[in-house]
Write a protein that holds these residues in place. Structure first.
Motif, PDB file in Angstrom:
ATOM      1  N   GLY A  61     -41.387  48.038  20.245  1.00  0.00           N
ATOM      2  CA  GLY A  61     -42.692  47.476  19.948  1.00  0.00           C
ATOM      3  C   GLY A  61     -43.197  46.598  21.076  1.00  0.00           C
ATOM      4  O   GLY A  61     -42.476  46.295  22.040  1.00  0.00           O
ATOM      5  N   PHE A  62     -44.445  46.199  20.938  1.00  0.00           N
ATOM      6  CA  PHE A  62     -45.089  45.357  21.940  1.00  0.00           C
ATOM      7  C   PHE A  62     -45.806  44.213  21.234  1.00  0.00           C
ATOM      8  O   PHE A  62     -46.612  44.446  20.330  1.00  0.00           O
ATOM      9  N   ILE A  63     -45.494  42.976  21.635  1.00  0.00           N
ATOM     10  CA  ILE A  63     -46.226  41.808  21.148  1.00  0.00           C
ATOM     11  C   ILE A  63     -47.269  41.496  22.208  1.00  0.00           C
ATOM     12  O   ILE A  63     -46.938  41.132  23.337  1.00  0.00           O
ATOM     13  N   VAL A  64     -48.537  41.658  21.851  1.00  0.00           N
ATOM     14  CA  VAL A  64     -49.617  41.537  22.827  1.00  0.00           C
ATOM     15  C   VAL A  64     -50.331  40.196  22.673  1.00  0.00           C
ATOM     16  O   VAL A  64     -50.937  39.925  21.629  1.00  0.00           O
ATOM     17  N   TYR A 115     -37.306  55.976  25.698  1.00  0.00           N
ATOM     18  CA  TYR A 115     -38.161  56.149  24.516  1.00  0.00           C
ATOM     19  C   TYR A 115     -39.628  56.410  24.858  1.00  0.00           C
ATOM     20  O   TYR A 115     -40.521  56.118  24.056  1.00  0.00           O
ATOM     21  N   ASP A 116     -39.871  56.949  26.059  1.00  0.00           N
ATOM     22  CA  ASP A 116     -41.245  57.252  26.476  1.00  0.00           C
ATOM     23  C   ASP A 116     -42.130  56.009  26.375  1.00  0.00           C
ATOM     24  O   ASP A 116     -43.322  56.092  26.080  1.00  0.00           O
ATOM     25  N   TRP A 117     -41.543  54.862  26.619  1.00  0.00           N
ATOM     26  CA  TRP A 117     -42.240  53.588  26.380  1.00  0.00           C
ATOM     27  C   TRP A 117     -43.485  53.421  27.245  1.00  0.00           C
ATOM     28  O   TRP A 117     -44.495  52.861  26.797  1.00  0.00           O
ATOM     29  N   LYS A 118     -43.427  53.923  28.470  1.00  0.00           N
ATOM     30  CA  LYS A 118     -44.545  53.721  29.391  1.00  0.00           C
ATOM     31  C   LYS A 118     -45.807  54.405  28.881  1.00  0.00           C
ATOM     32  O   LYS A 118     -46.900  53.820  28.909  1.00  0.00           O
ATOM     33  N   ASN A 119     -45.682  55.638  28.419  1.00  0.00           N
ATOM     34  CA  ASN A 119     -46.848  56.361  27.903  1.00  0.00           C
ATOM     35  C   ASN A 119     -47.374  55.728  26.613  1.00  0.00           C
ATOM     36  O   ASN A 119     -48.583  55.697  26.370  1.00  0.00           O
ATOM     37  N   LYS A 120     -46.463  55.215  25.793  1.00  0.00           N
ATOM     38  CA  LYS A 120     -46.878  54.535  24.567  1.00  0.00           C
ATOM     39  C   LYS A 120     -47.647  53.260  24.911  1.00  0.00           C
ATOM     40  O   LYS A 120     -48.678  52.958  24.285  1.00  0.00           O
ATOM     41  N   TYR A 121     -47.150  52.540  25.884  1.00  0.00           N
ATOM     42  CA  TYR A 121     -47.794  51.303  26.328  1.00  0.00           C
ATOM     43  C   TYR A 121     -49.178  51.591  26.917  1.00  0.00           C
ATOM     44  O   TYR A 121     -50.166  50.902  26.606  1.00  0.00           O
ATOM     45  N   ARG A 122     -49.272  52.630  27.736  1.00  0.00           N
ATOM     46  CA  ARG A 122     -50.552  52.997  28.340  1.00  0.00           C
ATOM     47  C   ARG A 122     -51.561  53.427  27.278  1.00  0.00           C
ATOM     48  O   ARG A 122     -52.756  53.125  27.380  1.00  0.00           O
ATOM     49  N   TYR A 154     -50.999  40.293  18.268  1.00  0.00           N
ATOM     50  CA  TYR A 154     -50.683  41.479  17.487  1.00  0.00           C
ATOM     51  C   TYR A 154     -49.324  42.049  17.876  1.00  0.00           C
ATOM     52  O   TYR A 154     -48.896  41.930  19.028  1.00  0.00           O
ATOM     53  N   VAL A 155     -48.702  42.703  16.903  1.00  0.00           N
ATOM     54  CA  VAL A 155     -47.470  43.445  17.138  1.00  0.00           C
ATOM     55  C   VAL A 155     -47.773  44.917  16.909  1.00  0.00           C
ATOM     56  O   VAL A 155     -48.385  45.284  15.887  1.00  0.00           O
ATOM     57  N   PHE A 156     -47.362  45.754  17.850  1.00  0.00           N
ATOM     58  CA  PHE A 156     -47.512  47.199  17.729  1.00  0.00           C
ATOM     59  C   PHE A 156     -46.115  47.806  17.738  1.00  0.00           C
ATOM     60  O   PHE A 156     -45.394  47.691  18.729  1.00  0.00           O
ATOM     61  N   LYS A 157     -45.734  48.453  16.639  1.00  0.00           N
ATOM     62  CA  LYS A 157     -44.401  49.049  16.533  1.00  0.00           C
ATOM     63  C   LYS A 157     -44.509  50.564  16.446  1.00  0.00           C
ATOM     64  O   LYS A 157     -45.432  51.100  15.843  1.00  0.00           O
ATOM     65  N   ILE A 158     -43.519  51.241  17.030  1.00  0.00           N
ATOM     66  CA  ILE A 158     -43.501  52.697  16.988  1.00  0.00           C
ATOM     67  C   ILE A 158     -42.053  53.179  17.042  1.00  0.00           C
ATOM     68  O   ILE A 158     -41.177  52.506  17.607  1.00  0.00           O
ATOM     69  N   ARG A 159     -41.794  54.316  16.454  1.00  0.00           N
ATOM     70  CA  ARG A 159     -40.446  54.888  16.480  1.00  0.00           C
ATOM     71  C   ARG A 159     -39.999  55.139  17.912  1.00  0.00           C
ATOM     72  O   ARG A 159     -40.781  55.563  18.753  1.00  0.00           O
ATOM     73  N   LEU A 203     -57.968  43.592  24.695  1.00  0.00           N
ATOM     74  CA  LEU A 203     -56.803  42.728  24.558  1.00  0.00           C
ATOM     75  C   LEU A 203     -56.193  42.399  25.924  1.00  0.00           C
ATOM     76  O   LEU A 203     -56.272  43.192  26.862  1.00  0.00           O
ATOM     77  N   ASN A 204     -55.561  41.234  25.983  1.00  0.00           N
ATOM     78  CA  ASN A 204     -54.942  40.783  27.228  1.00  0.00           C
ATOM     79  C   ASN A 204     -53.499  41.281  27.291  1.00  0.00           C
ATOM     80  O   ASN A 204     -52.580  40.606  26.817  1.00  0.00           O
ATOM     81  N   PHE A 205     -53.294  42.439  27.885  1.00  0.00           N
ATOM     82  CA  PHE A 205     -51.962  43.022  27.971  1.00  0.00           C
ATOM     83  C   PHE A 205     -51.114  42.396  29.075  1.00  0.00           C
ATOM     84  O   PHE A 205     -49.939  42.743  29.216  1.00  0.00           O
ATOM     85  N   TYR A 206     -51.723  41.478  29.827  1.00  0.00           N
ATOM     86  CA  TYR A 206     -50.944  40.786  30.850  1.00  0.00           C
ATOM     87  C   TYR A 206     -49.826  39.979  30.187  1.00  0.00           C
ATOM     88  O   TYR A 206     -48.737  39.835  30.745  1.00  0.00           O
ATOM     89  N   HIS A 207     -50.115  39.466  28.990  1.00  0.00           N
ATOM     90  CA  HIS A 207     -49.122  38.711  28.225  1.00  0.00           C
ATOM     91  C   HIS A 207     -48.552  39.626  27.133  1.00  0.00           C
ATOM     92  O   HIS A 207     -48.969  39.561  25.984  1.00  0.00           O
ATOM     93  N   THR A 208     -47.641  40.488  27.522  1.00  0.00           N
ATOM     94  CA  THR A 208     -47.025  41.429  26.590  1.00  0.00           C
ATOM     95  C   THR A 208     -45.516  41.276  26.614  1.00  0.00           C
ATOM     96  O   THR A 208     -44.900  41.250  27.682  1.00  0.00           O
ATOM     97  N   LYS A 209     -44.940  41.162  25.433  1.00  0.00           N
ATOM     98  CA  LYS A 209     -43.488  41.098  25.293  1.00  0.00           C
ATOM     99  C   LYS A 209     -43.030  42.361  24.580  1.00  0.00           C
ATOM    100  O   LYS A 209     -43.603  42.751  23.567  1.00  0.00           O
ATOM    101  N   MET A 210     -42.005  42.992  25.101  1.00  0.00           N
ATOM    102  CA  MET A 210     -41.482  44.208  24.488  1.00  0.00           C
ATOM    103  C   MET A 210     -40.317  43.864  23.576  1.00  0.00           C
ATOM    104  O   MET A 210     -39.493  42.995  23.888  1.00  0.00           O
ATOM    105  N   ILE A 211     -40.250  44.503  22.411  1.00  0.00           N
ATOM    106  CA  ILE A 211     -39.171  44.280  21.456  1.00  0.00           C
ATOM    107  C   ILE A 211     -38.490  45.613  21.160  1.00  0.00           C
ATOM    108  O   ILE A 211     -39.092  46.675  21.270  1.00  0.00           O
ATOM    109  N   LYS A 212     -37.230  45.543  20.769  1.00  0.00           N
ATOM    110  CA  LYS A 212     -36.452  46.755  20.486  1.00  0.00           C
ATOM    111  C   LYS A 212     -35.444  46.445  19.393  1.00  0.00           C
ATOM    112  O   LYS A 212     -34.767  45.427  19.427  1.00  0.00           O
ATOM    113  N   GLY A 213     -35.375  47.323  18.402  1.00  0.00           N
ATOM    114  CA  GLY A 213     -34.402  47.131  17.333  1.00  0.00           C
ATOM    115  C   GLY A 213     -34.517  48.222  16.287  1.00  0.00           C
ATOM    116  O   GLY A 213     -35.600  48.740  16.030  1.00  0.00           O
ATOM    117  N   GLY A 214     -33.391  48.585  15.701  1.00  0.00           N
ATOM    118  CA  GLY A 214     -33.409  49.606  14.662  1.00  0.00           C
ATOM    119  C   GLY A 214     -33.963  50.914  15.166  1.00  0.00           C
ATOM    120  O   GLY A 214     -33.596  51.399  16.246  1.00  0.00           O
TER     121      GLY A 214
END
Length: 238
Positions: free
Chosen positions: A62-65, A31-38, A69-74, A47-58
């Motif tokens: 997304g990324f919980i930073v 899902y091109d996740w690396k470029n989205k994350y960058r 904050y939660v950042f969601k993308i298709r 923001l402290n991206f060292y503490h980032t959890k990745m989520i996936k569904g539907g």
């Protein structure tokens, strides 16, 4: 634990010798996740991206930073996606913000590089379906009452600002349509803290909403939550 998994898969993809196939794996399977994350890290250097959890569904990843904050993308992001489609979930959650008795995300649409994300404050809590059957049974009545009030408020409301979306499908009221896996419980109070992920929400039938509350969890079905929910809902109607 999705982020470590995607990190490993991303690394392994570089072992694919054919660039065309490697790129396809990165964009379609990961899902091109690396470029989205960058792109997010570049937009929010504070923001402290060292503490980032990745989520996936539907439809989304997304990324919980930093639990802020939660950042969601298709998953399959397309820069030419119509604005109405991107704004749909935000429109619905905005409409129910003052109606829902449970906390729901307040979505902000943000651009990071070429990507469009949903951004909202992180709602702390543990997914209800991750609790043991014994715990669900212990708190069933309390949770059923909270969910009944939520479903009653949402299903029977008629927000004028999203009236046009009622034509998408037949039904008798508004549904979240994916409640089962999106109920967050406050671990201290053991009460429902919020309902997240409204991407499937829309006009539908009440019985469908009841069934969706337990549909994707054997523990929820076995606990008798559906029966307790309907009982609580009928008491509200009286």
């Amino acid at each position: 634990m999705w982020k470590p998994f995607f990190e490993v898969c991303y690394f392994l993809c570089w072992l694919i010798p054919i660039p065309r196939i490697r790129k396809k794996m990165h964009t379609e399977q990961l899902y091109d996740w690396k470029n989205k994350y960058r792109a997010l890290k570049k937009k929010y250097p504070e923001l402290n991206f060292y503490h980032t959890k990745m989520i996936k569904g539907g439809w989304n990843i997304g990324f919980i930073v930093d639990k802020k904050y939660v950042f969601k993308i298709r998953k399959a992001f397309k820069s030419d996606t119509p604005a109405a489609k991107i704004m749909r979930e935000k429109r619905i959650t905005d409409a129910f913000a003052g109606i829902s008795p449970l906390r729901i995300p307040h979505i902000e649409i943000i651009k990071a590089g070429k990507y469009t994300f949903y951004k909202y404050d992180f709602i702390p809590g543990k997914n209800l379906t991750s609790y043991s059957l014994r715990t669900i049974l212990r708190h069933k009545k309390t949770w059923a009452k909270q969910l009944a009030k939520f479903i009653y408020a949402v299903h029977n409301s008629r927000p004028t600002e999203i009236a046009d979306l009622q034509n998408e499908r037949p039904g008798d009221g508004w549904n979240h349509n994916d409640i089962c896996n999106n109920i967050l419980v406050d671990k201290k109070t053991m009460k429902i803290a919020g309902i997240i992920d409204w991407e499937y929400s829309g006009w539908g039938n009440l019985e469908t909403e009841f069934n969706n509350t337990v549909k994707f969890s054997k523990k929820m079905k076995k606990s008798g939550m559906l029966e307790a929910l309907k009982k609580s809902y009928n008491l509200i109607k009286k």
